[in-house]
Write an enzyme that holds these catalytic residues in place. Structure first.
Site, PDB file in Angstrom:
ATOM      1  CD  GLU A 158       7.658 -18.547  -8.008  1.00  0.00           C
ATOM      2  OE1 GLU A 158       6.944 -17.697  -8.566  1.00  0.00           O
ATOM      3  OE2 GLU A 158       7.249 -19.637  -7.586  1.00  0.00           O
ATOM      4  NE  ARG A 172       0.070  -5.067 -10.380  1.00  0.00           N
ATOM      5  CZ  ARG A 172       0.268  -6.335 -10.114  1.00  0.00           C
ATOM      6  NH1 ARG A 172      -0.546  -6.955  -9.303  1.00  0.00           N
ATOM      7  NH2 ARG A 172       1.278  -6.978 -10.642  1.00  0.00           N
TER       8      ARG A 172
HETATM    9  P1  AMP Z   1       8.246 -10.459  -4.630  1.00  0.00           P
HETATM   10  O1  AMP Z   1       9.458  -9.809  -5.249  1.00  0.00           O
HETATM   11  O2  AMP Z   1       8.319 -11.948  -4.602  1.00  0.00           O
HETATM   12  O3  AMP Z   1       7.930  -9.877  -3.268  1.00  0.00           O
HETATM   13  O4  AMP Z   1       7.019 -10.140  -5.596  1.00  0.00           O
HETATM   14  C1  AMP Z   1       6.360  -8.925  -5.520  1.00  0.00           C
HETATM   15  C2  AMP Z   1       5.941  -8.408  -6.874  1.00  0.00           C
HETATM   16  O5  AMP Z   1       5.327  -9.421  -7.671  1.00  0.00           O
HETATM   17  C3  AMP Z   1       4.926  -7.306  -6.693  1.00  0.00           C
HETATM   18  O6  AMP Z   1       5.236  -6.245  -7.599  1.00  0.00           O
HETATM   19  C4  AMP Z   1       3.597  -7.957  -7.005  1.00  0.00           C
HETATM   20  O7  AMP Z   1       2.787  -7.098  -7.750  1.00  0.00           O
HETATM   21  C5  AMP Z   1       3.926  -9.224  -7.789  1.00  0.00           C
HETATM   22  N1  AMP Z   1       3.277 -10.454  -7.212  1.00  0.00           N
HETATM   23  C6  AMP Z   1       3.910 -11.508  -6.662  1.00  0.00           C
HETATM   24  N2  AMP Z   1       3.063 -12.458  -6.267  1.00  0.00           N
HETATM   25  C7  AMP Z   1       1.820 -12.005  -6.566  1.00  0.00           C
HETATM   26  C8  AMP Z   1       0.479 -12.538  -6.380  1.00  0.00           C
HETATM   27  N3  AMP Z   1       0.237 -13.738  -5.809  1.00  0.00           N
HETATM   28  N4  AMP Z   1      -0.559 -11.761  -6.792  1.00  0.00           N
HETATM   29  C9  AMP Z   1      -0.335 -10.548  -7.364  1.00  0.00           C
HETATM   30  N5  AMP Z   1       0.879 -10.009  -7.566  1.00  0.00           N
HETATM   31  C10 AMP Z   1       1.962 -10.718  -7.179  1.00  0.00           C
END
Ligand code: AMP
Length: 183
Positions: free
Chosen positions: A103, A66
């Site tokens: 995660e 995205r």
């Molecule tokens: P992070 O590495 O934990 O910051 O996760 C960010 C990535 O995971 C981004 O590319 C987001 O598109 C996706 N992502 C994580 N959590 C969500 C959520 N609740 N809704 C949509 N996309 C998410």
């Protein structure tokens, strides 16, 4: 430089929430509805880049997938080049790679080794920042290639997960448009 409450509400209303996707307990913030709304898409892109309008930005780095859509629009807006940061194994030319935390477990992302030149001013783009693991990996990869990461911008922040703060602690200015509670 903060959004008016009315604009933040409009943008928030343009994002669809899908509970328990892709797994129980996750509230998936689906920006495809915002992208499909001509007015909201334009406003969001304008607002994300507003602090850097008129300043020299060499490249926009977008995180798959995205971040490619938003990043492409931002690159056009700022007359900058676009650099894709992809999941491993997708790029055709010689690439540099970094592991980043998810995660559960780790994954790897890649960028072409000649995609940014030393000293280039880069803005990193993704749709959403949660824990910040993905963006942190991308910042490290860009810095490894000698880029100056001028900012990281996201449509959505999940502040409880601490990702935006993690980037600020790395001396990366962060701009987000709307925030949602929880995961
Ligand atoms: P992070 O590495 O934990 O910051 O996760 C960010 C990535 O995971 C981004 O590319 C987001 O598109 C996706 N992502 C994580 N959590 C969500 C959520 N609740 N809704 C949509 N996309 C998410």
């Amino acid at each position: 430089m903060t959004l008016t409450p009315a604009l933040e509400n409009d943008l928030k209303a343009a994002i669809r929430t899908i509970p328990d996707y892709p797994k129980p307990g996750i509230m998936f913030r689906d920006i495809t509805t915002l992208l499909g709304n001509p007015r909201a898409f334009r406003r969001a892109v304008d607002e994300l880049v507003q602090p850097w309008a008129g300043s020299k930005i060499d490249k926009i780095a977008g995180i798959e997938a995205r971040g490619f859509i938003i990043g492409g629009a931002i690159a056009h807006q700022l007359s900058a080049g676009f650099v894709p940061i992809r999941k491993k194994g997708k790029l055709p030319h010689k690439s540099v790679r970094i592991a980043y935390s998810l995660e559960y477990g780790i994954d790897e992302m890649e960028m072409h080794e000649d995609a940014v030149a030393k000293g280039e001013r880069v803005i990193l783009v993704d749709d959403l920042i949660a824990t910040g693991g993905t963006a942190e990996g991308a910042v490290k990869l860009l810095r490894q290639m000698g880029a100056e990461v001028v900012a990281a911008v996201f449509m959505v922040d999940l502040p409880e997960l601490g990702g935006a703060q993690k980037l600020r602690d790395m001396n990366v200015p962060v701009r987000t448009l709307v925030a949602f509670e929880g995961h």
